[in-house]
Design a protein around this motif. Structure first.
Motif, PDB file in Angstrom:
ATOM      1  N   GLU A 111       7.866   2.157   4.229  1.00 51.65           N
ATOM      2  CA  GLU A 111       7.219   2.252   5.541  1.00 51.65           C
ATOM      3  C   GLU A 111       8.276   2.126   6.631  1.00 51.65           C
ATOM      4  O   GLU A 111       9.054   1.179   6.633  1.00 51.65           O
ATOM      5  CB  GLU A 111       6.162   1.153   5.661  1.00 51.65           C
ATOM      6  CG  GLU A 111       5.587   0.948   7.046  1.00 51.65           C
ATOM      7  CD  GLU A 111       4.991   2.211   7.678  1.00 51.65           C
ATOM      8  OE1 GLU A 111       4.230   2.922   7.016  1.00 51.65           O
ATOM      9  OE2 GLU A 111       5.321   2.484   8.869  1.00 51.65           O
ATOM     10  N   GLY A 167      -9.016   5.497  16.462  1.00 58.46           N
ATOM     11  CA  GLY A 167     -10.100   5.031  17.314  1.00 58.46           C
ATOM     12  C   GLY A 167     -10.611   3.716  16.775  1.00 58.46           C
ATOM     13  O   GLY A 167     -10.906   2.787  17.506  1.00 58.46           O
ATOM     14  N   ARG A 224      -6.017  -1.111  13.763  1.00 58.07           N
ATOM     15  CA  ARG A 224      -5.109  -0.661  12.701  1.00 58.07           C
ATOM     16  C   ARG A 224      -3.968  -1.646  12.436  1.00 58.07           C
ATOM     17  O   ARG A 224      -3.540  -1.814  11.276  1.00 58.07           O
ATOM     18  CB  ARG A 224      -4.540   0.720  13.037  1.00 58.07           C
ATOM     19  CG  ARG A 224      -5.516   1.856  12.819  1.00 58.07           C
ATOM     20  CD  ARG A 224      -5.900   2.064  11.373  1.00 58.07           C
ATOM     21  NE  ARG A 224      -4.772   2.451  10.553  1.00 58.07           N
ATOM     22  CZ  ARG A 224      -4.317   3.696  10.409  1.00 58.07           C
ATOM     23  NH1 ARG A 224      -4.918   4.683  11.047  1.00 58.07           N
ATOM     24  NH2 ARG A 224      -3.289   3.950   9.627  1.00 58.07           N
ATOM     25  N   ASP A 238      -3.422  12.479   6.246  1.00 61.29           N
ATOM     26  CA  ASP A 238      -3.141  13.336   7.413  1.00 61.29           C
ATOM     27  C   ASP A 238      -2.017  14.319   7.142  1.00 61.29           C
ATOM     28  O   ASP A 238      -2.012  15.427   7.679  1.00 61.29           O
ATOM     29  CB  ASP A 238      -2.710  12.461   8.603  1.00 61.29           C
ATOM     30  CG  ASP A 238      -3.888  12.019   9.455  1.00 61.29           C
ATOM     31  OD1 ASP A 238      -5.035  12.169   8.993  1.00 61.29           O
ATOM     32  OD2 ASP A 238      -3.653  11.529  10.567  1.00 61.29           O
ATOM     33  N   SER A 245      -9.357   8.188   8.237  1.00 58.97           N
ATOM     34  CA  SER A 245      -8.844   7.077   7.431  1.00 58.97           C
ATOM     35  C   SER A 245      -9.478   7.081   6.042  1.00 58.97           C
ATOM     36  O   SER A 245      -8.797   6.828   5.041  1.00 58.97           O
ATOM     37  CB  SER A 245      -9.149   5.750   8.109  1.00 58.97           C
ATOM     38  OG  SER A 245      -8.660   5.761   9.409  1.00 58.97           O
TER      39      SER A 245
HETATM   40  C1  LIG Z   1      -6.587   8.269  18.641  1.00 60.17           C
HETATM   41  C2  LIG Z   1      -7.032   8.405  17.216  1.00 60.17           C
HETATM   42  C3  LIG Z   1      -8.304   8.002  16.844  1.00 60.17           C
HETATM   43  C4  LIG Z   1      -8.715   8.089  15.524  1.00 60.17           C
HETATM   44  N1  LIG Z   1      -9.931   7.578  15.173  1.00 60.17           N
HETATM   45  C5  LIG Z   1     -10.299   7.541  13.888  1.00 60.17           C
HETATM   46  C6  LIG Z   1     -11.484   6.866  13.494  1.00 60.17           C
HETATM   47  O1  LIG Z   1     -12.172   6.262  14.318  1.00 60.17           O
HETATM   48  N2  LIG Z   1     -11.818   6.870  12.176  1.00 60.17           N
HETATM   49  C7  LIG Z   1     -11.051   7.504  11.241  1.00 60.17           C
HETATM   50  O2  LIG Z   1     -11.404   7.471  10.051  1.00 60.17           O
HETATM   51  N3  LIG Z   1      -9.916   8.121  11.584  1.00 60.17           N
HETATM   52  C8  LIG Z   1      -9.516   8.141  12.868  1.00 60.17           C
HETATM   53  N4  LIG Z   1      -8.325   8.725  13.229  1.00 60.17           N
HETATM   54  C9  LIG Z   1      -7.529   9.396  12.190  1.00 60.17           C
HETATM   55  C10 LIG Z   1      -6.821   8.373  11.320  1.00 60.17           C
HETATM   56  O3  LIG Z   1      -6.048   7.524  12.125  1.00 60.17           O
HETATM   57  C11 LIG Z   1      -5.932   9.108  10.320  1.00 60.17           C
HETATM   58  O4  LIG Z   1      -6.672  10.111   9.680  1.00 60.17           O
HETATM   59  C12 LIG Z   1      -5.370   8.163   9.267  1.00 60.17           C
HETATM   60  O5  LIG Z   1      -4.592   7.175   9.874  1.00 60.17           O
HETATM   61  C13 LIG Z   1      -4.533   8.927   8.231  1.00 60.17           C
HETATM   62  O6  LIG Z   1      -3.955   8.019   7.346  1.00 60.17           O
HETATM   63  P1  LIG Z   1      -2.591   8.367   6.587  1.00 60.17           P
HETATM   64  O7  LIG Z   1      -2.325   7.231   5.689  1.00 60.17           O
HETATM   65  O8  LIG Z   1      -2.664   9.725   6.048  1.00 60.17           O
HETATM   66  O9  LIG Z   1      -1.505   8.439   7.757  1.00 60.17           O
HETATM   67  P2  LIG Z   1      -1.023   7.325   8.802  1.00 60.17           P
HETATM   68  O10 LIG Z   1      -2.106   6.343   9.071  1.00 60.17           O
HETATM   69  O11 LIG Z   1      -0.457   8.075   9.940  1.00 60.17           O
HETATM   70  O12 LIG Z   1       0.129   6.561   8.018  1.00 60.17           O
HETATM   71  C14 LIG Z   1       1.349   7.176   7.755  1.00 60.17           C
HETATM   72  C15 LIG Z   1       2.394   6.085   7.601  1.00 60.17           C
HETATM   73  O13 LIG Z   1       3.620   6.655   7.176  1.00 60.17           O
HETATM   74  C16 LIG Z   1       4.674   6.072   7.890  1.00 60.17           C
HETATM   75  N5  LIG Z   1       5.767   7.025   7.873  1.00 60.17           N
HETATM   76  C17 LIG Z   1       5.785   8.276   8.407  1.00 60.17           C
HETATM   77  N6  LIG Z   1       6.932   8.908   8.151  1.00 60.17           N
HETATM   78  C18 LIG Z   1       7.665   8.064   7.424  1.00 60.17           C
HETATM   79  C19 LIG Z   1       8.965   8.145   6.852  1.00 60.17           C
HETATM   80  N7  LIG Z   1       9.709   9.272   6.969  1.00 60.17           N
HETATM   81  N8  LIG Z   1       9.458   7.095   6.172  1.00 60.17           N
HETATM   82  C20 LIG Z   1       8.687   5.960   6.040  1.00 60.17           C
HETATM   83  N9  LIG Z   1       7.452   5.826   6.570  1.00 60.17           N
HETATM   84  C21 LIG Z   1       6.944   6.861   7.237  1.00 60.17           C
HETATM   85  C22 LIG Z   1       4.081   5.799   9.267  1.00 60.17           C
HETATM   86  O14 LIG Z   1       4.794   4.814   9.984  1.00 60.17           O
HETATM   87  C23 LIG Z   1       2.675   5.358   8.909  1.00 60.17           C
HETATM   88  O15 LIG Z   1       2.577   3.979   8.691  1.00 60.17           O
HETATM   89  C24 LIG Z   1      -7.877   8.651  14.541  1.00 60.17           C
HETATM   90  C25 LIG Z   1      -6.586   9.086  14.907  1.00 60.17           C
HETATM   91  C26 LIG Z   1      -6.170   8.946  16.228  1.00 60.17           C
HETATM   92  C27 LIG Z   1      -4.787   9.392  16.600  1.00 60.17           C
END
Ligand SMILES: Cc1cc2nc3c(=O)[nH]c(=O)nc-3n(C[C@H](O)[C@H](O)[C@H](O)COP(=O)(O)OP(=O)(O)OC[C@H]3O[C@@H](n4cnc5c(N)ncnc54)[C@H](O)[C@@H]3O)c2cc1C
Length: 433
Positions: free
Chosen positions: A34, A46, A108, A306, A319
């Motif tokens: 991370e 959100g 979060r 994502d 999420s």
């Molecule tokens: C404003 C906003 C509101 C939202 N509201 C909602 C909601 O209400 N409900 C919902 O379900 N979803 C919501 N979402 C979407 C949700 O936040 C994402 O779909 C979710 O966080 C995706 O999870 P993930 O684990 O794929 O990615 P992320 O949560 O983005 O996690 C990726 C992780 O990888 C790490 N990382 C990235 N690149 C590297 C690297 N090269 N080396 C090491 N670490 C790295 C980052 O620091 C991060 O911790 C919202 C998003 C936004 C922006």
């Protein structure tokens, strides 16, 4: 120094940590890298999460002190113009005081930290403050590990899970996912406004521990394809507003100015009155939809959450899609481990699982939704005022017969929209959902 680990996971968001939990539950010790100083320090959402999907990873999450803010007992949808707007809501006692029933709010920073803690307790290794700068590959192109920004070098792995979110350049750099185009990404800003618990409960008419979500559409996004939300936390409200990145550059509107206008709206201002701003951030959202999902796995790697464009914008599910895709990736890795084969073909169980689940079924169903919003700009420009005019006419008692009022409303609507436009809007709306 070269270290050898079986599974490397890039990113300690919901996707990466869910995969880590599943793997650790099955006796594998994954290493999660991370870049943030702690899980959640770089993340935003959100803030709603779905109990059903978290339960699939941590069945006793409520007993494990999951940092739930409020159970959502009521969902509202607003369609706003400048002075007011329509409100539609649904409340049900079945959701009362039990976040297992459906949806709850989280922060979060707290949640991701807690979630990563659960993975660590199960046996996963979470390494923070480490950026993965590249992937290691053998001469045939198979991924064989990750390159970190640490002085102690590279980590070998049989398989790498990319769970690095939408903002990460890694998937694009390695060529596993094209850089998302501005049309397929939204830029959102979030502000958290602190208020006393009892004030939130009075303003939203809820019992302690219960809360409300408001999803908002209309001209609040200054004519751009976007949405806003208000979610209740225990001692704060989360306000988010965002729009398509391409729209921001065309319209030259600044996201923080849009947030200020949003906060001043007559339906929003009374809810946040007297509150103190305690957090402000901006983040991308993956809005490419079904047609922009990259190749989900290849020789030695998989992509989840994502990073794989798994986001359902209509139902604000991101999420949970990240969690379940992470868990599916872990299951496919375990299968491949049995076969001692980490080729694309062997990891393809991941894609099959996604295809058979609600994730790809829902994304496929809504594949036209973003296009629909892009095409029908009137939803964000002229329709909010047209609909509000209709409501004002019908609600104002001024001696004009209702039949006459209906004609006035229709004439007003037709000033900006032809009959063909309106029929086309209805037809496209039906097809997109
Ligand atoms: C404003 C906003 C509101 C939202 N509201 C909602 C909601 O209400 N409900 C919902 O379900 N979803 C919501 N979402 C979407 C949700 O936040 C994402 O779909 C979710 O966080 C995706 O999870 P993930 O684990 O794929 O990615 P992320 O949560 O983005 O996690 C990726 C992780 O990888 C790490 N990382 C990235 N690149 C590297 C690297 N090269 N080396 C090491 N670490 C790295 C980052 O620091 C991060 O911790 C919202 C998003 C936004 C922006």
């Amino acid at each position: 120094m070269k270290e050898s680990f079986k599974v490397a996971i890039v990113g300690a968001g919901p996707a990466g940590i869910s995969a880590a939990c599943k793997l650790a539950d099955n006796g594998v010790t994954p290493v999660v890298f991370e870049r943030g100083e702690f899980p959640g320090s770089k993340n935003t959402s959100g803030g709603v999460l779905y109990g059903h999907d978290l339960e699939r990873i941590i069945p006793d999450f409520t007993d494990r002190k999951c940092p739930v803010e409020r159970n959502i007992v009521e969902s509202r949808v607003w369609y706003l113009n400048k002075n007011g707007g329509y409100s539609l809501s649904y409340r049900d006692t079945v959701f009362q005081n039990n976040c297992r029933h459906n949806v709850f709010t989280i922060g979060r920073a707290k949640f991701d930290r807690w979630y990563a803690g659960q993975a660590s307790r199960k046996g996963a290794i979470v390494v923070c403050g480490t950026v993965i700068t590249d992937l290691l590959r053998d001469k045939n192109g198979k991924v064989t590990g990750v390159r970190t920004d640490r002085p102690d070098g590279d980590f070998d792995a049989d398989v790498v899970l990319l769970a690095d979110g939408i903002n990460s350049p890694l998937a694009a750099k390695t060529g596993f996912r094209p850089e998302p185009s501005p049309e397929h990404v939204a830029l959102a800003v979030k502000e958290v406004i602190e208020l006393p618990e009892n004030v939130i409960e009075e303003r939203f008419n809820v019992e302690p521990q219960n809360g409300v979500t408001i999803d908002i559409l209309g001209d609040i996004t200054c004519g751009m394809n976007g949405v806003a939300v208000i979610y209740t936390n225990r001692k704060s409200l989360s306000l988010c507003i965002g729009a398509n990145l391409a729209d921001f550059s065309t319209n030259r509107i600044k996201p923080y100015e849009m947030m200020e206008t949003f906060k001043e709206h007559p339906m929003v201002a009374p809810l946040i009155k007297g509150g103190k701003s305690i957090e402000y951030m901006a983040h991308w959202l993956a809005e490419g939809g079904y047609d922009h999902i990259p190749e989900l796995c290849g020789d030695g790697y998989l992509i989840a959450g994502d990073s794989a464009m798994l986001f359902n914008a209509l139902h604000r599910e991101g999420s949970n899609l990240a969690m379940i895709s992470g868990a599916f990736a872990a299951e496919a890795i375990l299968e491949a481990r049995e076969n001692k084969d980490f080729s694309k073909q062997s990891l393809n169980g991941y894609v099959r699982r996604l295809e058979n689940s609600f994730i790809l079924k829902d994304l496929k169903k809504y594949r036209r939704f973003n296009m629909f919003l892009q095409k029908h700009r009137e939803i964000f420009t002229t329709l909010p005022e047209g609909f509000s005019f209709a409501a004002r006419e019908m609600l104002t008692v001024d001696g004009v017969p209702k039949k006459e009022k209906q004609k006035i409303i229709w004439r007003n609507l037709r000033k900006n929209h032809s009959l063909t436009d309106l029929l086309c809007l209805c037809w496209d709306a039906l097809r997109s959902v």
